[in-house]
Enzyme design. Structure first.
Site, PDB file in Angstrom:
ATOM      1  N   HIS A  37     -21.365  -1.072  20.706  1.00 14.02           N
ATOM      2  CA  HIS A  37     -22.551  -1.588  21.470  1.00 14.02           C
ATOM      3  C   HIS A  37     -23.231  -0.562  22.249  1.00 14.02           C
ATOM      4  O   HIS A  37     -22.433   1.101  21.933  1.00 14.02           O
ATOM      5  CB  HIS A  37     -22.055  -2.572  22.579  1.00 14.02           C
TER       6      HIS A  37
HETATM    7  P1  TYD Z   1     -16.494  -4.334  26.751  1.00 13.49           P
HETATM    8  O1  TYD Z   1     -18.117  -4.045  27.088  1.00 13.49           O
HETATM    9  O2  TYD Z   1     -17.054  -5.497  25.014  1.00 13.49           O
HETATM   10  O3  TYD Z   1     -15.998  -4.118  26.418  1.00 13.49           O
HETATM   11  P2  TYD Z   1     -15.765  -2.826  25.030  1.00 13.49           P
HETATM   12  O4  TYD Z   1     -16.744  -1.634  25.770  1.00 13.49           O
HETATM   13  O5  TYD Z   1     -14.536  -2.066  25.151  1.00 13.49           O
HETATM   14  O6  TYD Z   1     -16.273  -2.750  23.854  1.00 13.49           O
HETATM   15  O7  TYD Z   1     -16.661  -5.681  27.584  1.00 13.49           O
HETATM   16  C1  TYD Z   1     -15.909  -6.483  27.016  1.00 13.49           C
HETATM   17  C2  TYD Z   1     -15.169  -7.555  28.621  1.00 13.49           C
HETATM   18  O8  TYD Z   1     -15.719  -6.846  29.842  1.00 13.49           O
HETATM   19  C3  TYD Z   1     -16.742  -8.569  28.222  1.00 13.49           C
HETATM   20  O9  TYD Z   1     -16.157  -9.805  28.864  1.00 13.49           O
HETATM   21  C4  TYD Z   1     -17.779  -7.982  29.354  1.00 13.49           C
HETATM   22  C5  TYD Z   1     -16.535  -7.837  30.543  1.00 13.49           C
HETATM   23  N1  TYD Z   1     -16.642  -6.730  31.504  1.00 13.49           N
HETATM   24  C6  TYD Z   1     -16.925  -6.623  32.741  1.00 13.49           C
HETATM   25  O10 TYD Z   1     -16.514  -7.507  33.220  1.00 13.49           O
HETATM   26  N2  TYD Z   1     -16.618  -5.319  33.426  1.00 13.49           N
HETATM   27  C7  TYD Z   1     -16.692  -4.616  33.018  1.00 13.49           C
HETATM   28  O11 TYD Z   1     -16.981  -3.293  33.871  1.00 13.49           O
HETATM   29  C8  TYD Z   1     -17.267  -4.254  31.495  1.00 13.49           C
HETATM   30  C9  TYD Z   1     -17.064  -2.479  31.083  1.00 13.49           C
HETATM   31  C10 TYD Z   1     -16.689  -5.649  30.915  1.00 13.49           C
END
Ligand code: TYD
Length: 137
Positions: A53
């Site tokens: 992302h």
């Molecule tokens: P995501 O940003 O997709 O994780 P990564 O960076 O590993 O790909 O986040 C995964 C899930 O966690 C998504 O449902 C959003 C949630 N999330 C939060 O609630 N708070 C946060 O600070 C982060 C980074 C993610």
């Protein structure tokens, strides 16, 4: 316009003595943004990937507190690969960078310091949407 060249390793102070090592981060030359959130990735299964992302405005510093992983940073034009394998060095990721985290060694803990609280509206979850924005102007 974002430039992947702005994504770079920054050295984190390390104080070592016979008791072990201590590293710290505070606003200043190493960390050029105020921390509004800390999160960490762990228990990533073998072959697992995270990220995939981009963020419109968020700035981050990623640190392999334990273990190692690879981070690919992509500004829409150029890509750069970083291997994070030391708690005394962080990867600064500027806004408008598509990132993919992979090759997590078992037991890796990747801590991320972020310039803002979690906001889904700051995300690009689709690479095509990211590219359209990144390649504007
Ligand atoms: P995501 O940003 O997709 O994780 P990564 O960076 O590993 O790909 O986040 C995964 C899930 O966690 C998504 O449902 C959003 C949630 N999330 C939060 O609630 N708070 C946060 O600070 C982060 C980074 C993610």
């Amino acid at each position: 316009m974002a430039d992947v060249a702005d994504c770079r390793f920054v050295p984190i102070p390390k104080i070592s003595d016979e008791r072990g090592s201590l590293s710290f981060l505070q606003p200043g030359p190493v960390l050029q943004f105020d921390i509004r959130r800390v999160y960490y990735l762990y228990d990533v299964p073998p072959g697992g990937e995270r990220g995939a992302h981009g963020h419109r405005a968020l700035r981050q510093l990623m640190i392999a507190v334990s273990g190692s992983l690879e981070v690919e940073c992509d500004d829409g034009r150029h890509r750069k690969m970083f291997r994070l394998d030391s708690p005394d060095r962080g990867l600064y990721v500027c806004p408008m960078i598509w990132r993919r985290l992979s090759n997590f060694r078992t037991g890796t803990v990747c801590m991320v310091l972020a310039s803002d609280v979690y906001d889904e509206k700051d995300y690009f979850r689709n690479y095509g949407d990211f590219l359209s924005e990144a390649l504007k102007a």
